[in-house]
Structure formats: C-alpha cells, structure tokens
Scaffold this motif. Sequence first.
Motif, PDB file in Angstrom:
ATOM      1  N   MET A   1     -11.665  38.969  35.577  1.00 13.80           N
ATOM      2  CA  MET A   1     -12.232  38.258  36.736  1.00 13.80           C
ATOM      3  C   MET A   1     -12.840  39.268  37.690  1.00 13.80           C
ATOM      4  SD  MET A   1      -9.351  35.403  37.448  1.00 13.80           S
ATOM      5  CE  MET A   1      -7.973  36.447  37.036  1.00 13.80           C
ATOM      6  N   LYS A   3     -15.149  38.566  40.054  1.00  8.83           N
ATOM      7  CA  LYS A   3     -15.224  37.986  41.400  1.00  8.83           C
ATOM      8  C   LYS A   3     -13.843  37.512  41.832  1.00  8.83           C
ATOM      9  CE  LYS A   3     -18.523  35.094  42.508  1.00  8.83           C
ATOM     10  NZ  LYS A   3     -19.401  33.905  42.353  1.00  8.83           N
ATOM     11  N   ILE A   5     -11.574  34.900  42.689  1.00 11.86           N
ATOM     12  CA  ILE A   5     -11.568  33.460  42.465  1.00 11.86           C
ATOM     13  C   ILE A   5     -10.368  32.835  43.146  1.00 11.86           C
ATOM     14  CG2 ILE A   5     -11.509  31.636  40.745  1.00 11.86           C
ATOM     15  CD1 ILE A   5     -12.365  33.824  38.727  1.00 11.86           C
ATOM     16  N   ALA A   6      -9.221  33.397  42.874  1.00 18.12           N
ATOM     17  CA  ALA A   6      -8.014  32.674  43.259  1.00 18.12           C
ATOM     18  C   ALA A   6      -6.973  33.611  43.826  1.00 18.12           C
ATOM     19  CB  ALA A   6      -7.470  31.942  42.042  1.00 18.12           C
ATOM     20  N   GLY A   7      -7.407  34.605  44.533  1.00 17.96           N
ATOM     21  CA  GLY A   7      -6.444  35.529  45.119  1.00 17.96           C
ATOM     22  C   GLY A   7      -5.963  36.521  44.096  1.00 17.96           C
ATOM     23  N   ILE A  10      -2.901  35.827  40.747  1.00 22.54           N
ATOM     24  CA  ILE A  10      -3.146  35.388  39.369  1.00 22.54           C
ATOM     25  C   ILE A  10      -3.759  36.539  38.581  1.00 22.54           C
ATOM     26  CG2 ILE A  10      -4.459  33.817  37.904  1.00 22.54           C
ATOM     27  CD1 ILE A  10      -4.177  31.685  40.002  1.00 22.54           C
ATOM     28  N   LEU A  33      -2.559  30.888  32.138  1.00 26.49           N
ATOM     29  CA  LEU A  33      -2.823  29.465  32.393  1.00 26.49           C
ATOM     30  C   LEU A  33      -1.735  28.599  31.784  1.00 26.49           C
ATOM     31  CD1 LEU A  33      -6.646  28.985  31.971  1.00 26.49           C
ATOM     32  CD2 LEU A  33      -5.260  28.525  33.979  1.00 26.49           C
ATOM     33  N   LYS A  37       0.475  26.079  33.917  1.00 25.20           N
ATOM     34  CA  LYS A  37       0.422  24.637  33.631  1.00 25.20           C
ATOM     35  C   LYS A  37       1.809  24.082  33.339  1.00 25.20           C
ATOM     36  CE  LYS A  37      -2.799  22.042  31.649  1.00 25.20           C
ATOM     37  NZ  LYS A  37      -3.831  21.504  30.729  1.00 25.20           N
TER      38      LYS A  37
ATOM     39  N   ASN B  65      -7.849  23.429  41.028  1.00 25.57           N
ATOM     40  CA  ASN B  65      -7.803  24.866  40.749  1.00 25.57           C
ATOM     41  C   ASN B  65      -6.401  25.400  41.088  1.00 25.57           C
ATOM     42  OD1 ASN B  65      -8.588  27.491  40.216  1.00 25.57           O
ATOM     43  ND2 ASN B  65      -9.657  27.776  42.161  1.00 25.57           N
ATOM     44  N   LEU B  66      -6.084  26.572  40.552  1.00 29.53           N
ATOM     45  CA  LEU B  66      -4.799  27.206  40.861  1.00 29.53           C
ATOM     46  C   LEU B  66      -5.029  28.340  41.851  1.00 29.53           C
ATOM     47  CD1 LEU B  66      -3.468  27.392  37.221  1.00 29.53           C
ATOM     48  CD2 LEU B  66      -2.478  26.008  39.036  1.00 29.53           C
ATOM     49  N   ASP B  67      -4.229  28.386  42.903  1.00 27.78           N
ATOM     50  CA  ASP B  67      -4.420  29.405  43.920  1.00 27.78           C
ATOM     51  C   ASP B  67      -3.156  29.516  44.761  1.00 27.78           C
ATOM     52  OD1 ASP B  67      -5.543  31.296  45.580  1.00 27.78           O
ATOM     53  OD2 ASP B  67      -7.371  30.152  45.923  1.00 27.78           O
ATOM     54  N   GLU B  90     -10.542  22.516  32.169  1.00 27.29           N
ATOM     55  CA  GLU B  90      -9.369  23.311  32.507  1.00 27.29           C
ATOM     56  C   GLU B  90      -9.709  24.403  33.514  1.00 27.29           C
ATOM     57  OE1 GLU B  90      -6.455  22.684  31.469  1.00 27.29           O
ATOM     58  OE2 GLU B  90      -6.557  21.682  29.520  1.00 27.29           O
ATOM     59  N   VAL B  91      -8.681  24.953  34.155  1.00 32.49           N
ATOM     60  CA  VAL B  91      -8.886  26.062  35.092  1.00 32.49           C
ATOM     61  C   VAL B  91      -9.525  27.254  34.375  1.00 32.49           C
ATOM     62  CG1 VAL B  91      -7.727  27.709  36.614  1.00 32.49           C
ATOM     63  CG2 VAL B  91      -7.006  25.331  36.589  1.00 32.49           C
ATOM     64  N   GLY B  92      -9.198  27.444  33.093  1.00 28.07           N
ATOM     65  CA  GLY B  92      -9.795  28.533  32.321  1.00 28.07           C
ATOM     66  C   GLY B  92     -11.310  28.413  32.243  1.00 28.07           C
ATOM     67  N   TRP B  95     -12.654  29.600  35.509  1.00 28.97           N
ATOM     68  CA  TRP B  95     -12.662  31.074  35.507  1.00 28.97           C
ATOM     69  C   TRP B  95     -13.859  31.606  34.731  1.00 28.97           C
ATOM     70  CZ3 TRP B  95      -6.835  32.559  34.316  1.00 28.97           C
ATOM     71  CH2 TRP B  95      -6.043  32.181  35.411  1.00 28.97           C
ATOM     72  N   GLU B  98     -16.925  31.293  36.789  1.00 31.09           N
ATOM     73  CA  GLU B  98     -16.890  32.239  37.910  1.00 31.09           C
ATOM     74  C   GLU B  98     -17.116  33.667  37.433  1.00 31.09           C
ATOM     75  OE1 GLU B  98     -16.385  31.853  41.452  1.00 31.09           O
ATOM     76  OE2 GLU B  98     -17.216  29.949  40.791  1.00 31.09           O
ATOM     77  N   GLY B 111      -8.178  18.638  34.151  1.00 36.72           N
ATOM     78  CA  GLY B 111      -6.841  18.874  33.612  1.00 36.72           C
ATOM     79  C   GLY B 111      -6.744  18.562  32.129  1.00 36.72           C
TER      80      GLY B 111
END
Lengths: 201, 201
Positions: A1, A3, A5-7, A10, A33, A37, B65-67, B90-92, B95, B98, B111
């Motif tokens: 990653m 950029k 994205i989510a802090g 992760i 993931l 999940k 999203n997951l954060d 999915e969140v993947g 990603w 992004e 989901g």
Amino acid sequence: MSKKIAGPEIERLVQLLARLPGLGPRSARKAALGLLKKRQELLVPLSDALKVAVEKIVECPQCGNLDTVSPCTICQDARRDQTLIVVVEEVGDLWALERAGVVNALYHVLGGHLSPLDGIGPEKLNIASLVERAAAPEVGEVLLALNATVEGQSTAHYVMDQLASANVTVSRLAQGVPIGGELDYLDEGTLAAAIKSRRRV
Amino acid sequence: MSKKIAGPEIERLVQLLARLPGLGPRSARKAALGLLKKRQELLVPLSDALKVAVEKIVECPQCGNLDTVSPCTICQDARRDQTLIVVVEEVGDLWALERAGVVNALYHVLGGHLSPLDGIGPEKLNIASLVERAAAPEVGEVLLALNATVEGQSTAHYVMDQLASANVTVSRLAQGVPIGGELDYLDEGTLAAAIKSRRRV
C-alpha cells in the motif's frame, strides 16, 4: 500500500504477516483481510495465542525444543529411552519424527546446519551442549537425523568428529528409495545410495 | 501433531495459523516455527499488531472499509470526489484500486457477492445502505467495480436494479484485453468483450 488508505495499523499487520515463511505481500494482504473479517473466530483467538506464545513458550535449555515447560515435556518424560539422543537440525524436524511416532527417545536440536557462507559456524549451533550430553554415562547412542542435503550431511560429519572422544555409538538415518517412491522419479544420488546400501533378502 | 509433543499452546497456534487464507497445516507449522525462532523481531511485534487490530480496527459504518477511525479515512477525506461512489466486493478490492491510485472517490464495500447456494442473499450484503447513500443529492454516479466473474456480474445486475429509482448514473468497469495481454493467452469471453466494445481510433 503505497498510499495511506487506512492508517498505519493495517499496513503494519500486513508487513509483519508478509515476513512469515510461506507468505508474500499478496497473500499477507489476504491473510490480514481474512483475520479482520473473522474477528471473533480468528483474529481474537490468534491474538490470544500469540500473547501466550510470547509469555510462555521457551527453548528447552537441555535439548533446544520449544515448550511451555522447562526442561521440555520430552526431556522430562521418563518413559523415553534415555540411552538414545536423536539429533535434528530444527524443531520442525523433531515434530516430524514425533508425528511419525517412530522413535521414543530424547532429542537434541542443533538450531540449523553449518553454513560458512552465511556465517553459521559450529559456535552458532548447539553442538558443544550435545557433546556434553553425549558424555553422560547413561547415553549409549547418538542418532544423527539431519537432512540428507549437502549442508545437513557436512554438519553431520562435523558433529561426528566432535563426538569421537565420547564413548557412544554414532549412527545416521538409512538412505535409499522412499516408501512409495517410483524409481523413474528418483534422482541419481538416491538411486546410487539405494544400490550401495542394498540388502540381502 | 497427533501426539502431545510440546503442550497445547503451540498446537493451538499452528491450528489458528492454518486457518489463515493461503496457509495449510504444513505451512502453518513452518510459520509457527518461524515466529518462535524470531521472537523479538517477529513474534512480539506481530502479537502487538494483532492486539492493536483487535482493539482499534473497525468496519466503517458508512462504506464498509476497515480502519482505526470511524468513519474511515477515505470517507472523511474532503479532497475526494464526493459525487462518485465506487462499489467493490471486498476491502481487498478497495486496496487494489487505492494501490493503483486510479480513482479519487468514495467507496462502498458490499462485503462479498450474491451466492444463493451459499445462502448469501441481498440482505447479507451492504446493498440497502448503498441505495440510501446513492439517494443523497451530492452523489451523481455509482461505479460498479465488481469482479468480472459470473457472481460479480450477477451481483452487479442486482445492484443496478436496486439503484434504478435513485437519480444517479450507474456505470461499470470496461472489459477487454488487459494491458500487456497477449491475445493467444486470453479466453474467448475476454476476446468477445474486446471485439464487442471496440473503439474507433
């Protein structure tokens, strides 16, 4: 990653998972993931299991096995043959022999094999402690169950030399055709070993 | 490990690692050993990272999203195009988009995809919340970036129907020859799509 994205949390999880043997960056993302999940079924239990591992699992000071008790369960097991020490490279090899259930003895984990190019000399392996254990009067045999690779075998030779002064029989695993093996698929080295060590029937 | 070798703690760790996507029983044992061998460099940091994940990482109530913040970093980012919602399975997938850095918009994570045989109907996916978001006056376009699989595309059709009453443009990803793709290696479906959607130059 690349950029944000989510802090960073992760991202850090993915980076650490990617360092597990067998996982690359892509499968580490899938694993992360999967964990996120299945929060209650997988993430929480794995987090707990790792916490337990950090707090409780230690290397056995005697044989190098990993366990929550010290000395390890195997070293404490009086029903095992105390006269035989099986020498392996890694704890995974010890597990393989235990899964197979083919030997009921004590172990000694070297912690790898000699590899001068990687800077792994005899002092980095648990060889001195093996020589010490082998000198005990109750020990009659040391079985070198090292990998049948060049590194494993040269390590075996070195260990054999070190054990020369100890009053023990030193043995190694038999080499030959694996059970279920088809000759057509075996390498020359294996075939040569099988011919050389052929047995009368 | 059928026999008790090293207490239940290591066995439990192996079992949990084996449930990660991409790891089987054998690679889980290797991963567990890798962790226990690299205690300070890997085991402790991963244990900490999972603890953080358990305590901090949550699903964004708006987009899925997951954060560690809620709503997520992306939903809070005012520099993103607020008129476009990119729908992914999915969140993947989020990603992946992004990482590619090809779209600067908001997301909506379904989901998964519809899968009647697995009991996954529309009510198990975040479709109702998407329809609600799409009805907001600032939203002008919903891009269905679902997988080009049978399941992904039938889910796309269902979502499209649900969005019919909302006053938004609904779009989907272009299909055709992937960049770098060699025709000889592409399947018929891809070639047919590439021909059908051919463009004048």
